[in-house]
Write a protein that holds these residues in place. Structure first.
Motif, mmCIF file in Angstrom:
data_model
loop_
_atom_site.group_PDB
_atom_site.id
_atom_site.type_symbol
_atom_site.label_atom_id
_atom_site.label_comp_id
_atom_site.label_asym_id
_atom_site.label_seq_id
_atom_site.Cartn_x
_atom_site.Cartn_y
_atom_site.Cartn_z
ATOM 1 N N UNK A 9 0.848 -1.188 0.000
ATOM 2 C CA UNK A 9 0.000 0.000 0.000
ATOM 3 C C UNK A 9 0.891 1.248 0.000
ATOM 4 N N UNK A 10 0.623 2.160 -0.934
ATOM 5 C CA UNK A 10 1.447 3.360 -1.092
ATOM 6 C C UNK A 10 0.790 4.560 -0.415
ATOM 7 N N UNK A 11 1.600 5.326 0.323
ATOM 8 C CA UNK A 11 1.083 6.518 0.978
ATOM 9 C C UNK A 11 2.184 7.568 1.055
ATOM 10 N N UNK A 12 1.786 8.829 1.127
ATOM 11 C CA UNK A 12 2.760 9.915 1.175
ATOM 12 C C UNK A 12 3.329 10.115 2.584
ATOM 13 N N UNK A 13 2.610 9.639 3.601
ATOM 14 C CA UNK A 13 3.126 9.828 4.965
ATOM 15 C C UNK A 13 2.730 8.664 5.849
ATOM 16 N N UNK A 14 3.524 8.459 6.894
ATOM 17 C CA UNK A 14 3.232 7.414 7.866
ATOM 18 C C UNK A 14 2.215 7.919 8.890
ATOM 19 N N UNK A 15 1.424 7.030 9.459
ATOM 20 C CA UNK A 15 0.578 7.437 10.588
ATOM 21 C C UNK A 15 1.457 7.849 11.773
ATOM 22 N N UNK A 16 0.915 8.672 12.639
ATOM 23 C CA UNK A 16 1.667 9.130 13.809
ATOM 24 C C UNK A 16 2.097 7.950 14.678
ATOM 25 N N UNK A 17 1.236 6.946 14.778
ATOM 26 C CA UNK A 17 1.555 5.763 15.572
ATOM 27 C C UNK A 17 1.347 4.520 14.701
ATOM 28 N N UNK A 18 2.377 4.061 13.996
ATOM 29 C CA UNK A 18 2.213 2.937 13.067
ATOM 30 C C UNK A 18 1.760 1.642 13.735
#
Length: 870
Positions: free
Chosen positions: A533-542
């Motif tokens: 899955x491609x995303x521009x940013x990581x979640x704050x708490x992966x």
């Protein structure tokens, strides 16, 4: 022993060692963004080496068709020059996934070669990894000690990291390897120099035939090595080289792998193999390259101008060019080799027989096209030579021929040598290198190591049943590229996101945290059996729990289009015939594209019949019948269509709508009524024997009808709301035709009257009847006027100018005898005068025109023309 017997004996030997024989994967790779083609036997097993999934059998054996023409493994320019490099080749292999290791791999390799195939032990050498201090790697003493049981120590040679440490890529599984080399030179040659001194020195008779790779490390993004949790064996033996050894030949091309093709080339080209080295090279190139091209087309890759298709086109063009340059073949002939290849190899690779007509048609069309390119390139090269001062041709000019027109650089160099010219090769190489650097910079991707949050191989796709799911991120990594910038790739334990495959685009959507914050999933792809899955940013708490939510509207449109491709396939086979086979597709939310085999352009009636067929299936509101785990053989027996060039698992998913049944992993509507309507928007040729239909459904079809209705209402309004708009338009067309005829007659009459006026304006300049004037006529009227005047006034030189809708046009007429006697050229004159009107043009010596965007320059042009008679 024939090549067919050698292949069979290899597989049977490892079957006796409890290996499962598996079929070759397609040579063209469709779901791995890191590779275009299978370039090694291990490619289809990458997911097992990476630990992404577990194999059904821990021991397998196969013969894998491979292609090496780009990237790290690029043998293209060696092919034909020597007798043992190839583009397409077979790789015989045996594999252990966490089962046996060095002891068994070495013992079985030795047993097969020396006891089963009866290869003389005294002509064999082996290499082991010597170690590498910079990597902290020691000499592979384990392999050394095992080899001592089978071969004298003086035949165990040390190899450096380049030769004896195998790596999958910049990252991933790797490890030391042990190569087996063979010396097939004559006794006299062996007496002069020992074979051990020729190992890994590119000697044509001292060659590697088998590489035993021991995968025991993982290369990380920072370059460091870590031990793999399970050790694997990956071996690869060159089938063509093995046949050379066992058939007692000195060249791969002298074996029965190639002799039927070479015999056919001799017959077709009327050239003998073995008498002239230039012709020998050309025939080897052609014999090798037709194999690569034919297998690629059979696996679904057509020649094209981009990506994998460009590689195939380049290989075929290299073969055509060698035939053109050295065998004097100016007409297509390579397509005639396909029958021979099919007869020879279709027992092991039946796709050659089933796709034979397609391969023949595509190769023949490509030959015709490139021979036209060569003809055009020869003329362009003539122009370059004529413009060259001195005897060295510009490297930049040669690069333009190569890059823009596809004219081969070595053919350019050959022709220049024959004409007594040289090529500035340094300048050409500089231009080529600059282009490669630009290309590399544009496509370079920097990939980080995985950060593992949950150590598991489990990854469950639930997207057939739901568009939302509670998920955890099991691992992630950062990737950077010039095209996309900084991105993150995520792997989830559970996902409703469909990964791009089978022509269907990957899902988009969001990952939603418990606190309501979201990150966008911009794409979903599959890599080494993982859903990425491609995303521009990581979640704050992966490490948190997320809700994965697929974009429902996009998915619905995509489902509609994917189901429509199945109905379209069925419709085409019904309307055109059962020879129709799917040759590729693209399914997006906005439209669908479907490629299929067919020999001619579809008629309007056939297209209409296909549309009606599909829309009737939509109107029937057929319900989806889905079976997810059907044995492959059973599914095919029951009528489900399997697509060519696809690699299917032992258990497959069958999608059925009424009488349409296909093996498919894509997403579909629950009922054909959801598609709403199907509209074909285009039909075109892709290649010889391949057609393409583009179409829309659902919301796109609704938008199409709305646009058409709006346009129709506008037409009615312009026609004063005529009751029968078609009849009203036909009447307007008739009136327009009549008015055009009247206008043409009026202009002719005007020109006739103007002719008499202009005759009075003609003056004599240096013995020439001269006229330069501005007239109010169109281009056709001016031409008629010029020739009418010329027929009545001898020795005429005239320039006419006109301003048509803000654009300037100059027309020059010169009496033919005058042009010849005075060395005047109307084309050259208007080209020069065109500068006054900011334009240009040309034509014949006695009549030419020029156009420009500056009517204010007309007076200057009319004044300047006099200078040509001074």
């Amino acid at each position: 022993m024939t090549s067919q017997e050698i292949r069979a004996q290899f597989l049977e030997f490892f079957k006796s060692k409890q290996h499962t024989i598996v079929p070759s994967a397609p040579m063209v790779i469709k779901n791995d963004p890191t590779l275009m083609f299978t370039n090694a036997g291990m490619n289809q097993f990458k997911e097992f080496f990476l630990g992404n999934s577990d194999p059904k059998s821990t021991r397998v054996t196969d013969t894998q068709k491979c292609l090496r023409v780009s990237g790290k493994h690029n043998d293209l320019e060696e092919v034909g020059m020597d007798t043992y490099h190839h583009t397409m080749f077979e790789m015989l292999g045996n594999w252990s996934f966490g089962d046996y290791f060095k002891e068994e791999a070495i013992a079985w390799a030795w047993e097969l070669l020396t006891e089963v195939f009866k290869v003389d032990k005294d002509i064999l050498y082996v290499t082991i990894f010597e170690g590498d201090e910079s990597e902290g790697l020691e000499k592979d003493m384990e392999a050394y000690n095992i080899w001592k049981k089978h071969i004298p120590e003086d035949r165990i040679l040390l190899g450096n990291k380049k030769d004896n440490f195998w790596e999958m890529g910049d990252q991933g599984p790797c490890g030391p390897c042990s190569e087996i080399h063979i010396d097939i030179r004559s006794a006299e040659e062996k007496a002069k120099i020992s074979g051990k001194d020729l190992v890994n020195h590119d000697h044509p008779q001292v060659v590697e035939i088998w590489n035993l790779v021991f995968m025991q490390f993982n290369r990380k993004a920072n370059g460091s090595l870590e031990s793999l949790p399970a050790k694997h064996v990956d071996t690869g033996m060159g089938f063509e080289r093995l046949c050379m050894v066992l058939q007692g030949k000195q060249s791969n091309y002298d074996t029965d792998v190639f002799t039927p093709l070479l015999a056919k080339i001799e017959a077709v080209t009327k050239n003998a193999y073995g008498k002239d080295e230039e012709k020998n090279i050309a025939m080897r190139v052609i014999a090798d390259h037709i194999r690569a091209v034919a297998f690629a087309i059979a696996d679904g890759q057509l020649p094209s101008n981009t990506g994998a298709g460009y590689v195939i086109r380049r290989i075929l063009r290299r073969a055509i060019r060698y035939g053109f340059s050295f065998l004097n073949m100016t007409e297509p002939f390579i397509y005639e080799l396909v029958q021979t290849l099919s007869d020879q190899m279709s027992v092991a690779f039946p796709e050659l027989k089933s796709q034979q007509n397609l391969i023949v048609n595509v190769v023949k069309e490509e030959e015709q096209s490139f021979l036209r390119t060569l003809e055009q390139g020869l003329q362009l090269l003539e122009n370059v030579i004529s413009e060259t001062e001195g005897k060295q041709v510009s490297g930049a000019k040669a690069f333009e021929l190569y890059d823009t027109f596809g004219f081969p650089i070595d053919l350019t160099a050959l022709i220049l040598r024959e004409r007594g010219y040289t090529l500035d090769e340094a300048a050409f190489e500089a231009a080529l290198q600059e282009q490669k650097e630009r290309s590399r910079a544009a496509t370079k991707v920097a990939t980080g190591d995985w950060t593992v949050l949950i150590d598991t191989k489990d990854e469950t796709f639930v997207g057939y049943d739901t568009l939302t799911a509670a998920v955890h991120i099991t691992k992630y990594r950062k990737v950077e590229s010039k095209k996309d910038g900084e991105m993150y790739q995520l792997v989830l334990d559970v996902t409703p996101f469909y990964a791009e495959s089978g022509g269907q685009v990957g899902d988009t959507g969001v990952l939603k945290s418990d606190d309501g914050s979201t990150i966008k999933i911009t794409d979903t792809k599959k890599e080494n059996n993982q859903i990425i899955h491609f995303t521009k940013k990581l979640p704050a708490n992966p490490e948190a729990t997320f809700t994965a939510i697929v974009d429902a509207a996009e998915r619905a449109q995509t489902c509609s289009n994917h189901t429509a491709t199945h109905l379209l396939h069925q419709a085409l086979r019904s309307v055109l015939g059962t020879h129709v086979e799917q040759k590729g597709s693209m399914v997006r939310s906005s439209y669908l594209r479907f490629d299929f085999s067919h020999f001619s352009k579809m008629t309007a009636e056939e297209l209409k019949a296909v549309e009606i067929f599909v829309n009737n299936r939509i109107a029937e509101q057929l319900t989806l019948e889905e079976n997810r785990k059907v044995p492959f053989d059973k599914a095919v027996e029951e009528g489900a269509m399997a697509l060519f060039g696809e690699k299917y698992a032992d258990e497959v998913r069958v999608i059925r709508f009424g009488e349409s049944a296909e093996l498919c992993g894509g997403t579909h509507v629950k009922n054909t009524g959801e598609i709403w309507h199907f509209i074909i928007t285009g039909e075109s040729a892709v290649a010889a024997g391949i057609r393409r239909i583009e179409a829309i459904t659902s919301d796109a079809a609704k938008a199409y009808f709305e646009t058409q209705t709006e346009g129709f209402q506008q037409v009615k309004s312009v026609l004063k709301n005529a009751k029968d708009p078609v009849k009203a338009i036909e009447q307007l067309q008739d009136e327009n035709t009549a008015l055009k005829k009247q206008l043409e007659q009026l202009l002719k009459d005007k020109a006739k009257g103007l002719k008499n006026e202009l005759k009075e304006q003609i003056t004599e300049v240096n013995g020439v009847n001269f006229l330069a004037t501005k007239v109010d006529l169109d281009a056709g009227g001016i031409k008629d006027l010029a020739f009418a005047l010329g027929s009545e006034v001898s020795n005429l030189f005239a320039l006419f100018a006109t301003d048509q809708g803000g654009k300037a046009v100059l027309t020059c007429y010169i009496d033919k005898d005058l042009a010849k006697n005075k060395d005047l050229n109307a084309g050259t004159i208007v080209r020069e005068l065109g500068k006054h009107i900011q334009g240009g043009g040309g034509g014949q010596p006695f009549f030419a025109t020029a156009g420009g965007k500056n009517p204010d320059g007309i007076p200057a042009a009319l004044e300047a023309v006099k200078s040509y008679l001074s």
